[in-house]
Structures are given as structure tokens and as C-alpha cells.
Design an enzyme around this catalytic site. Structure first.
Site, mmCIF file in Angstrom:
data_model
loop_
_atom_site.group_PDB
_atom_site.id
_atom_site.type_symbol
_atom_site.label_atom_id
_atom_site.label_comp_id
_atom_site.label_asym_id
_atom_site.label_seq_id
_atom_site.Cartn_x
_atom_site.Cartn_y
_atom_site.Cartn_z
ATOM 1 N N ASN A 140 1.976 44.478 2.732
ATOM 2 C CA ASN A 140 1.789 43.402 3.705
ATOM 3 C C ASN A 140 2.846 43.451 4.798
ATOM 4 O O ASN A 140 2.556 43.239 5.979
ATOM 5 C CB ASN A 140 1.822 42.044 3.002
ATOM 6 C CG ASN A 140 0.653 41.849 2.051
ATOM 7 O OD1 ASN A 140 -0.422 42.392 2.262
ATOM 8 N ND2 ASN A 140 0.872 41.083 1.001
ATOM 9 N N HIS A 190 2.171 42.306 -5.616
ATOM 10 C CA HIS A 190 1.854 41.037 -6.277
ATOM 11 C C HIS A 190 2.727 40.837 -7.512
ATOM 12 O O HIS A 190 2.271 40.271 -8.511
ATOM 13 C CB HIS A 190 0.373 40.942 -6.640
ATOM 14 C CG HIS A 190 -0.522 40.901 -5.445
ATOM 15 N ND1 HIS A 190 -1.886 41.123 -5.515
ATOM 16 C CD2 HIS A 190 -0.266 40.691 -4.125
ATOM 17 C CE1 HIS A 190 -2.412 41.034 -4.305
ATOM 18 N NE2 HIS A 190 -1.438 40.777 -3.437
ATOM 19 N N TYR A 199 -2.558 49.061 -2.569
ATOM 20 C CA TYR A 199 -1.534 48.596 -1.641
ATOM 21 C C TYR A 199 -0.531 49.696 -1.303
ATOM 22 O O TYR A 199 -0.021 49.753 -0.184
ATOM 23 C CB TYR A 199 -0.808 47.387 -2.221
ATOM 24 C CG TYR A 199 -1.601 46.106 -2.133
ATOM 25 C CD1 TYR A 199 -1.512 45.296 -1.013
ATOM 26 C CD2 TYR A 199 -2.440 45.705 -3.176
ATOM 27 C CE1 TYR A 199 -2.236 44.109 -0.929
ATOM 28 C CE2 TYR A 199 -3.166 44.530 -3.099
ATOM 29 C CZ TYR A 199 -3.057 43.731 -1.965
ATOM 30 O OH TYR A 199 -3.782 42.564 -1.880
#
Length: 574
Positions: A140, A190, A199
Site C-alpha cells: 500500500n 495485513h 501484495y
């Protein structure tokens, strides 16, 4: 007017973009019913922009429609934050780069204002304006850094480009907890999910694009910490690639995505490495040009995964504990992932590399995943409904992991605590030159339900007549008939390999045609599978420990790729 350096870097990014995305013709159908469909609508526009240069006027009008009705600074950030702060901004900026000489200045200014409102900084997450105390990590953070860099270049804002570059710094340090790369090659997102193949690939892609984009400019990314990402190619990604496929053991809930299978992510990983090579030192590039499977046993202790590579086959094992999730659900994805982290053993063979690619997840019996010991209770879908947010489901046990031995071999173990069950078991695997030995002890439960250990659940595609032999006797290939074979010493499945049971076991076997849909395991807004029925033939082998067993156990030897004769010979030796 932007300076020449900004335009030069934008032109460089456009070349990257065109080489990365293969555009095809598209029927435009804009939908702003929710944040997920808005992102998909922008994605359609990006494809149209790449596919049809004559469609510029249509794209410009559509961008105005989306800005007025969905994505603007006054819009309320509802639902899944990712679409607002990463998904839509990233795609919108791609379109702005492609149309930067044709897009009216006032339109560009409006779009950049929306992007900067929802993604002002790589470090922080925003919810409808106020700053969130949450600091972005992993993929992210990398995505947001790229968004900030592109918006800075398009706006001619040098400080914003510098902010993007500086925002990468935490990614160039090894994690000791939470998200990121670990020194042992693990990658977690996460907080508790082994996510190299999802990811992790996103992070590798975004960082590679930023490094290539800013290379040679005043914002070039430098410093010794960048080697963390360069080293990850061989430490973190290569061990999980098999014949160009990214192993599902590190793909989390993404295994349920119909249009993002192991082969697709394998290709994305190799593409990310190619882009990263544009900025890597020559010593790395030389090694990457001849990447091969790293033969031997590999332990990724921080994310509780082990991988064993042999010349003609590979094995991967998914474990879990109070530290690492047994599965992740959410966003309507991975509705049947209950047992994927309870010791699921993946076997990959050069003769059948598409075993998991070819409709495996929508058709496999999710209660009988190979390697697992399970309570046969019925389960409810997880993550269905609105699917907002994610859920990583951990287990209470502490013992889980692997140990590397000299010679490239190793062992792994798991203290299994059944979810929603009194089931307990100690499971161990030994990874040898031509075999995997599986052992289970202290298998107990008290819920009045049957307990099973799954030896095999193989996707035979449409080959219902595949030869199956038990102790030298060929078995009838009848579909849908469950058979118990008493005191079996060995078995062999054509095109797969052998199974040896020292001392003999009662072996259960079932060959069946299974029907399923991708929609049944993924109803996510932006990833939803279709409802087209797919059919595959599976051959399942398991050990029945009975109802509420006390102190049960098992031992069996897997011989991937072994012939019938080799299996019989190994059984005679044990």
C-alpha cells in the site's frame, strides 16, 4: 507549464505503461454504483485510451462524467478505502499521463485535486478528509508513493515528487514484526498473512516503476537500503515460482480470483523483475538473466512457509499459528479458504504444472485439501455479504515452522488446533531427495464428528480413466463411488506418483466429477467470479480416524512422479 524534466519522466512512464498493459477492444459501460465499480470504470477508460487513439474525445467526456458523479474532493469515502486512495487514483493518473497533451488544463487540475485529496502522502491513510493515525506499510505504501510521484510530475510539483521518493524509505528496511520483507525472505501484509505472491508482487512492481521512473533525475532513489528490494528477487520471489507460476501458498485470498491465477501472477512477477532490472546494479541483472528454481529446502520462518525444490518436482507447505493466519477472507473473496493454512501440502510436477491453474479452486472439495487433518463439520462461507474490510484468521497454537538440514533437506511441524473444534493433532513432514514423509500423532477430538487426514486430492482434469493401483491391483475407475481399501501397503496414481503406507492402513478413495463456479468462492465487487459452471475430475485419498478419536496417528510417504514399479519397490524396502 511543466519543465522539461517533468515531461521527460512522464514520457518515460508512458513507455513503461504501454509495455506493461496489453490493451484490447472494449465496450464502454461506466458504473458508479459503488467505489469498486467506479474503479472498474476508470480501468475500462484506461484500456480504451490504450486501444483506440481515436477515442480521445469519448474518454475526455467519460472522465468528466466520473469526476462529477463519483471521484471528486467533495465525495464521501465509503466502503473499501483502497478504491478511493489507491485503485481509482492510480488508474486515473495513468490516463492523465497518456492524454497529457490532449487533456484540457482545467480538467487535469480537477483530477489532480481529487487525487491529492484522497492520496496526499505515501505515509498516511485518509478517511473522508481527516488524517488517520494509520501509517501505510508494504504494498500500500509503495502504491501510494507511485501515485504521489505521478501527481507531482503531472502538476510540475518538485516537492511532491520528493515526498514520494522519501516515502519509500521504510520499504528499504527489513521488518521484525508486521508488514514487509524479512531477512529470511518472508513477506507479510495485513500483519499476519504470507503474501509474497500478491501484495509482495504489487510492492515489487510499484517500487520497480518508481526506481525506473526517477532514475537519472534529481529525485533518483539511492542508498544502500534499496538492496532489500533487489535481494528480494532471489530471496523472496524466486523460491515460490514453479515453471512461471506463483505458488498459491503465498497468495492469500487472491487464490479465489478467477482472472488472477498462479500463472498470471507468475507473469506479473517476471515483468516486475524486468522493470526492476532497469535500475539494479549489473551484478544483480546478470544473475536475474539466468533465474532458475533454487534446488533444495527453503524455510521462511517469519511467515511459516517451507518450499522444497527437486529437479523434476517441488513441494510447498502452508502452516499457521498465533503469529501467521491460517487463511484470510474479506472483500467477498476466498469464501472457502478455511483449511488452506492447516498444513496444506502443494505438490508441483513438471509433467503437470497446471494442476492448480486449471479450475482447481472452484472445483476442489474445500474440506479435503491435501496434507490437512480436519474435523468434518460443515462450514459457512466467510467474507460474504458487503465484504467490507479483511479478516485474517489466526490459530492459538505456537508450534509451527521448519528446519533446514545439511544437504538441502528439511523438516516442518505443526501443532494443529482445529478452528471451532476440539480437534488437536501434532503434524510433521520430512522433505527428502525423492519423497515427502508425512506423520501425525496425538490426533484427538471430542465433538462427536469424524476426523480425516487428506493424503491426496488431485485434479485429473477430464481424465476419468486415469489408472489407479492399490498393492499391485488396478482399481475400477468408477465415478462417485467411495471405496475403503483395507490394510494398504502402497498405491499409485498414473501421472501423479506413488503413496507408501508403512505397516499398512485402511485407505479411503474417491474419484468424482466435481462442479463449481468462481462466483461461489469470490463475490468481491472488483474481482467477482462468474457463475459459469466448470467441471473437473478429482481423485481423493484420505485416512479415516473415526468419530472423536483419541491418540490416533498416521504415517505415509509421498513419491512425486514415481512409477508404479518404483512405488512397489519403495514399499518393499520400508
Amino acid at each position: 507549464m511543466r519543465e522539461a524534466i517533468f515531461e521527460e519522466l512522464l514520457a518515460r512512464y508512458e513507455r513503461q505503461l504501454r509495455s506493461r498493459i496489453k490493451a484490447t477492444g472494449i465496450q464502454l459501460d461506466l458504473d458508479v454504483s459503488d467505489e469498486g465499480h467506479t474503479t472498474l470504470s476508470y480501468a475500462q477508460l484506461r484500456t480504451l485510451t490504450l486501444a483506440d487513439p481515436s477515442a480521445t474525445a469519448t474518454v475526455v467526456d467519460a472522465l468528466r462524467f466520473l469526476h462529477e458523479n463519483a471521484f471528486h474532493p467533495e465525495a464521501e469515502e465509503t466502503g473499501n478505502w483502497w478504491h478511493w486512495e489507491i485503485g481509482t487514483p492510480r488508474i486515473l493518473l495513468d490516463i492523465c499521463v497518456l492524454l497529457r497533451t490532449q487533456l484540457p488544463e482545467s480538467d487535469l487540475k480537477d483530477y489532480l485535486a481529487a487525487v491529492q485529496w484522497f492520496c496526499p502522502d505515501p505515509d498516511r491513510r485518509v478517511k473522508s478528509g481527516p488524517w488517520s493515525p494509520l501509517s501505510e506499510t508494504g504494498a500500500n505504501r509503495a502504491d501510494k508513493a507511485l501515485i504521489v510521484a505521478l501527481s507531482g510530475l503531472l502538476a510540475g510539483d518538485a516537492d511532491r515528487v520528493a515526498l514520494a521518493r522519501n516515502g519509500l524509505s521504510p520499504l528499504f528496511e527489513y521488518a521484525t514484526s508486521g508488514d514487509g520483507f524479512y531477512e529470511d525472505g518472508s513477506f507479510i501484509q495485513h500483519d499476519t498473512v504470507a503474501y509474497t505472491g500478491s501484495y509482495g508482487v504489487v510492492l515489487l512492481t510499484s517500487v520497480g516503476e518508481i526506481l525506473a521512473l526517477l532514475r537519472g533525475s534529481q529525485w533518483e532513489v539511492t542508498g544502500p537500503g534499496v538492496s532489500v528490494v533487489f535481494d528480494a528477487v532471489e530471496k523472496s520471489f524466486l523460491p515460490f515460482l514453479f515453471e512461471g507460476r506463483m505458488m498459491d501458498t503465498v497468495r492469500g485470498r487472491a487464490i479465489a480470483r478467477q482472472h488472477s491465477r498462479d500463472r498470471d501472477i507468475g507473469a506479473a512477477t517476471l515483468d516486475a523483475i524486468r522493470v526492476l532490472a532497469e535500475s539494479a546494479p549489473a551484478s544483480y541483472v546478470e544473475r536475474w538473466s539466468a533465474l532458475r528454481r533454487p534446488i533444495g529446502f527453503h524455510v521462511f520462518g517469519a511467515m511459516e512457509r517451507v518450499v522444497h525444490h527437486r529437479p523434476r518436482w517441488s513441494a510447498a507447505l502452508s502452516l499457521s499459528s498465533e503469529r501467521i493466519a491460517r487463511y484470510e477472507c474479506g472483500n467477498g473473496e476466498n469464501l472457502h479458504g478455511w483449511y488452506t493454512g492447516d498444513g496444506m501440502l502443494y505438490i508441483y510436477d513438471l509433467c503437470d504444472p497446471d494442476h492448480y491453474t486449471d479450475e482447481f479452486w472452484p472445483t476442489v472439495d474445500p474440506y479435503r485439501l491435501p496434507g490437512t487433518t480436519v474435523d468434518t463439520r460443515r462450514r459457512e462461507d466467510v467474507g460474504r455479504g458487503s465484504g467490507r474490510g479483511t479478516g485474517a484468521i489466526t490459530a492459538p497454537n505456537r508450534v509451527s515452522g521448519g528446519t533446514l538440514f545439511d544437504g538441502g533437506f528439511g523438516t516442518a511441524e505443526l501443532d494443529l488446533h482445529g478452528e471451532g473444534s476440539t480437534l488437536r493433532a501434532h503434524k510433521r513432514w520430512h522433505f527428502l531427495d525423492d519423497a515427502v514423509v508425512a506423520l501425525g500423532t496425538d490426533i484427538s477430538a471430542s465433538d462427536g464428528r469424524r476426523i480425516e487426514t487428506i493424503v491426496e486430492n488431485r485434479n485429473l482434469r477430464a481424465d476419468a480413466g486415469r489408472r489407479f493401483v492399490v498393492d499391485g491391483v488396478a482399481q475400477p475407475p468408477d465415478l462417485g463411488i467411495e471405496r475403503r481399501h483395507l490394510s494398504v501397503q502402497w498405491a499409485h496414481l498414473e501421472g501423479v506418483g506413488g503413496y507408501v503406507f508403512p505397516g499398512g492402513v485402511d485407505l479411503m478413495a474417491l474419484r468424482e466429477e466435481r462442479t463449481g463456479t468462481w462466483h461461489a468462492i469470490d463475490v468481491g465487487v472488483s474481482t467477482e467470479g462468474d457463475e459459469v459452471e466448470v467441471r473437473r475430475v478429482f481423485h481423493t485419498l484420505w485416512l479415516d480416524h473415526g468419530i472423536s478419536p483419541r491418540g490416533a496417528g498416521y504415517m505415509y510417504v509421498l513419491l512425486p512422479g514415481a512409477s508404479e514399479e518404483e512405488t512397489a519397490r519403495r514399499a518393499a524396502e520400508l
